[in-house]
Write an enzyme that holds these catalytic residues in place. Structure first.
Site, PDB file in Angstrom:
ATOM      1  N   HIS A   1       0.896  -1.180   0.000  1.00  0.00           N
ATOM      2  CA  HIS A   1       0.000   0.000   0.000  1.00  0.00           C
ATOM      3  C   HIS A   1       0.924   1.216   0.000  1.00  0.00           C
ATOM      4  O   HIS A   1       1.416   1.641   1.052  1.00  0.00           O
ATOM      5  CB  HIS A   1      -0.878  -0.070   1.252  1.00  0.00           C
ATOM      6  CG  HIS A   1      -1.802   1.085   1.469  1.00  0.00           C
ATOM      7  ND1 HIS A   1      -3.177   0.972   1.405  1.00  0.00           N
ATOM      8  CD2 HIS A   1      -1.560   2.380   1.800  1.00  0.00           C
ATOM      9  CE1 HIS A   1      -3.741   2.138   1.671  1.00  0.00           C
ATOM     10  NE2 HIS A   1      -2.777   3.014   1.919  1.00  0.00           N
TER      11      HIS A   1
ATOM     12  N   CYS B   1      -4.182  10.622   4.165  1.00  0.00           N
ATOM     13  CA  CYS B   1      -4.744  10.342   5.483  1.00  0.00           C
ATOM     14  C   CYS B   1      -4.814  11.654   6.251  1.00  0.00           C
ATOM     15  O   CYS B   1      -3.838  12.400   6.306  1.00  0.00           O
ATOM     16  CB  CYS B   1      -3.861   9.344   6.231  1.00  0.00           C
ATOM     17  SG  CYS B   1      -4.370   9.086   7.932  1.00  0.00           S
TER      18      CYS B   1
ATOM     19  N   ASN C   1      -2.514   7.525  -2.984  1.00  0.00           N
ATOM     20  CA  ASN C   1      -1.885   6.240  -3.284  1.00  0.00           C
ATOM     21  C   ASN C   1      -1.408   6.260  -4.730  1.00  0.00           C
ATOM     22  O   ASN C   1      -1.854   7.068  -5.533  1.00  0.00           O
ATOM     23  CB  ASN C   1      -2.918   5.099  -3.161  1.00  0.00           C
ATOM     24  CG  ASN C   1      -3.462   4.973  -1.775  1.00  0.00           C
ATOM     25  OD1 ASN C   1      -4.370   5.694  -1.398  1.00  0.00           O
ATOM     26  ND2 ASN C   1      -2.918   4.068  -1.003  1.00  0.00           N
TER      27      ASN C   1
HETATM   28  P1  HMG Z   1     -11.647   8.084  20.499  1.00  0.00           P
HETATM   29  O1  HMG Z   1     -12.090   9.519  20.524  1.00  0.00           O
HETATM   30  O2  HMG Z   1     -10.457   7.717  21.303  1.00  0.00           O
HETATM   31  O3  HMG Z   1     -12.824   7.078  20.817  1.00  0.00           O
HETATM   32  O4  HMG Z   1     -11.395   7.700  18.982  1.00  0.00           O
HETATM   33  P2  HMG Z   1     -13.901   6.964  21.914  1.00  0.00           P
HETATM   34  O5  HMG Z   1     -14.159   5.509  22.098  1.00  0.00           O
HETATM   35  O6  HMG Z   1     -13.504   7.786  23.124  1.00  0.00           O
HETATM   36  O7  HMG Z   1     -15.184   7.637  21.225  1.00  0.00           O
HETATM   37  C1  HMG Z   1     -15.267   9.008  20.950  1.00  0.00           C
HETATM   38  C2  HMG Z   1     -16.567   9.290  20.218  1.00  0.00           C
HETATM   39  O8  HMG Z   1     -16.559   8.650  18.938  1.00  0.00           O
HETATM   40  C3  HMG Z   1     -17.796   8.734  20.917  1.00  0.00           C
HETATM   41  O9  HMG Z   1     -18.886   9.568  20.553  1.00  0.00           O
HETATM   42  C4  HMG Z   1     -17.979   7.388  20.286  1.00  0.00           C
HETATM   43  O10 HMG Z   1     -19.300   6.912  20.360  1.00  0.00           O
HETATM   44  C5  HMG Z   1     -17.603   7.677  18.860  1.00  0.00           C
HETATM   45  P3  HMG Z   1     -19.482  10.662  21.559  1.00  0.00           P
HETATM   46  O11 HMG Z   1     -19.828   9.898  22.788  1.00  0.00           O
HETATM   47  O12 HMG Z   1     -18.364  11.655  21.793  1.00  0.00           O
HETATM   48  O13 HMG Z   1     -20.639  11.227  20.802  1.00  0.00           O
HETATM   49  N1  HMG Z   1     -17.089   6.497  18.163  1.00  0.00           N
HETATM   50  C6  HMG Z   1     -17.546   6.042  16.980  1.00  0.00           C
HETATM   51  N2  HMG Z   1     -18.510   6.495  16.167  1.00  0.00           N
HETATM   52  C7  HMG Z   1     -18.731   5.800  15.032  1.00  0.00           C
HETATM   53  N3  HMG Z   1     -18.017   4.700  14.690  1.00  0.00           N
HETATM   54  C8  HMG Z   1     -17.049   4.239  15.482  1.00  0.00           C
HETATM   55  C9  HMG Z   1     -16.792   4.924  16.685  1.00  0.00           C
HETATM   56  N4  HMG Z   1     -15.895   4.706  17.676  1.00  0.00           N
HETATM   57  C10 HMG Z   1     -16.095   5.681  18.575  1.00  0.00           C
HETATM   58  N5  HMG Z   1     -16.341   3.160  15.119  1.00  0.00           N
HETATM   59  C11 HMG Z   1     -11.283   6.140  17.182  1.00  0.00           C
HETATM   60  C12 HMG Z   1     -10.916   6.420  18.621  1.00  0.00           C
HETATM   61  C13 HMG Z   1     -10.504   4.893  16.743  1.00  0.00           C
HETATM   62  C14 HMG Z   1     -12.782   5.897  17.096  1.00  0.00           C
HETATM   63  C15 HMG Z   1     -10.898   7.384  16.330  1.00  0.00           C
HETATM   64  O14 HMG Z   1      -9.561   7.683  16.580  1.00  0.00           O
HETATM   65  C16 HMG Z   1     -11.077   7.164  14.860  1.00  0.00           C
HETATM   66  O15 HMG Z   1     -12.194   7.022  14.385  1.00  0.00           O
HETATM   67  N6  HMG Z   1      -9.968   7.151  14.092  1.00  0.00           N
HETATM   68  C17 HMG Z   1     -10.040   6.861  12.667  1.00  0.00           C
HETATM   69  C18 HMG Z   1      -8.943   7.534  11.964  1.00  0.00           C
HETATM   70  C19 HMG Z   1      -9.025   7.186  10.503  1.00  0.00           C
HETATM   71  O16 HMG Z   1     -10.032   6.721   9.988  1.00  0.00           O
HETATM   72  N7  HMG Z   1      -7.895   7.421   9.809  1.00  0.00           N
HETATM   73  C20 HMG Z   1      -7.835   7.149   8.403  1.00  0.00           C
HETATM   74  C21 HMG Z   1      -7.835   5.684   8.060  1.00  0.00           C
HETATM   75  S1  HMG Z   1      -6.276   4.878   8.345  1.00  0.00           S
HETATM   76  C22 HMG Z   1      -5.358   5.289   6.918  1.00  0.00           C
HETATM   77  O17 HMG Z   1      -5.776   6.067   6.089  1.00  0.00           O
HETATM   78  C23 HMG Z   1      -4.076   4.555   6.717  1.00  0.00           C
HETATM   79  C24 HMG Z   1      -4.179   3.448   5.631  1.00  0.00           C
HETATM   80  O18 HMG Z   1      -4.614   3.963   4.392  1.00  0.00           O
HETATM   81  C25 HMG Z   1      -2.809   2.799   5.474  1.00  0.00           C
HETATM   82  C26 HMG Z   1      -1.715   3.864   5.245  1.00  0.00           C
HETATM   83  O19 HMG Z   1      -1.690   4.510   4.209  1.00  0.00           O
HETATM   84  O20 HMG Z   1      -0.945   4.004   6.202  1.00  0.00           O
HETATM   85  C27 HMG Z   1      -5.157   2.351   6.070  1.00  0.00           C
HETATM   86 MG    MG Z   2      -3.368   4.919   2.943  1.00  0.00          MG
END
Ligand code: HMG
Ligand code: MG
Length: 313
Positions: free
Chosen positions: A214, A247, A256
């Protein structure tokens, strides 16, 4: 050098390509993109992620998009020969995703502590603990589990990343049930030997047949890294049509490697992808036009301008 007859391309543009867009992209446009990719012959794609909409607003329409993919409420008439993958960071995400029958879930960790904190708000070890029940439940439901490791060739916060870190995270993800490992160069700083070293570190624990590459293309190295990975035996590649992507937690990183560029290279080497490059280029141009940005694929730009010239003459 022994090259394979065919490779698998996983187009990640609906997810990685659009998650970082500043403008709102309607669900219908995403659905059109997905249909265009599938029509071009893409057999596996990352369609969305079930992450917090506060963290990544662009994926906030995940349930609407999955409903559309499934053919409306209560239906499931999507393509049987296509693998629809979704990213899931925790049990909350898995529970929401399960209603829409993804074929595969992607748990996404990091080889860098700092990036793990920025991206998913926990340490590497905490992320493994968080992913463990997710992987177990998905497998119990007959859903494939892929683990992707970010920052394997460098981190925006920590700089160089030791291959031993990649080996460690690979081992931990496999222990909790990942069946496949994606080696990601999140910010596109990898060069061929660095990327091969990251891949070799993962290969200490998993067969290369179950590893994918990736590679983001920030520094224009992604095609070279794709070839370097192919030469090590990697046969599965995440790519993004029109080179879309980035990201939100890796500032400055671009998309990508463009799917069109990778397909052109493979076809030129006599390696099959099952993809119609003309149709793929059209799908990439449609989404680029919608976003109002230049097509990031050099191959698509060339093919489409040739076509325009032919139409004029
Ligand atoms: P957090 O704030 O630590 O989580 O986030 P939390 O458990 O304390 O929850 C905070 C709030 O989010 C709460 O809502 C939860 O209900 C809600 P509130 O009570 O404040 O209203 N929540 C959710 N809502 C919907 N769906 C869920 C969910 N989980 C919690 N699943 C968390 C931790 C992991 C959720 C957050 O950090 C997050 O969502 N991160 C995602 C980041 C992301 O998507 N990054 C991009 C993708 S990775 C990438 O691009 C790399 C890749 O391409 C490979 C590469 O290139 O390296 C794959
Ligand atoms: Mg990526």
């Amino acid at each position: 050098m022994n090259y394979p007859d065919s490779v698998l391309i996983i187009d990640v543009s609906p997810r990685d390509g659009l998650q970082n867009e500043q403008q709102n992209v309607p669900t219908e446009i995403k659905h059109q993109l997905i249909n265009g990719l599938i029509d071009a012959g893409i057999k596996k794609l990352e369609v969305t992620s079930f992450v917090s909409p506060k963290w990544v607003p662009q994926m906030g329409d995940n349930t609407e998009l999955m409903t559309a993919i499934n053919g409306g409420v209560g239906h499931l008439n999507r393509r049987e020969d296509v693998c629809y993958s979704v990213l899931v960071p925790n049990m909350r995400g898995l529970e929401s995703a399960l209603d829409y029958h993804p074929d595969e879930i992607v748990i996404f960790g990091s080889a860098s502590e700092a990036f793990s904190q920025k991206n998913i708000n926990c340490s590497i070890d905490e992320s493994i603990e968080r992913f463990a029940p997710v992987a177990a439940e998905a497998k119990a439901q007959g859903i494939k589990v892929r683990g992707v490791i970010s920052c394997t060739a460098g981190c925006p916060y920590e700089g160089d990343i030791a291959p031993s870190q990649v080996a460690y995270v690979t081992k931990r993800l496999l222990e909790i049930g990942a069946e496949h490992i994606g080696i990601a160069d999140t910010i596109g700083v990898g060069t061929p030997i660095k990327v091969q070293n990251a891949l070799k570190a993962a290969m200490e624990y998993i067969d290369v047949a179950d590893i994918s590459g990736h590679f983001h293309d920030t520094y224009g190295q992604a095609l070279a890294n794709t070839l370097a990975a192919l030469q090590l035996g990697v046969r599965q590649f995440d790519t993004s049509v029109a080179g879309l992507g980035g990201c939100p937690y890796a500032k400055g990183a671009t998309g990508n490697v463009a799917t069109e560029d990778v397909v052109f290279m493979f076809h030129g080497m006599g390696i099959e992808t099952g993809i119609d490059l003309g149709k793929l280029a059209q799908a990439g141009q449609r989404i680029s036009d919608y976003l109002g940005r230049a097509n990031g694929s050099r191959v698509a730009r060339t093919l489409l301008s040739k076509k325009l010239d032919q139409a004029k003459s």
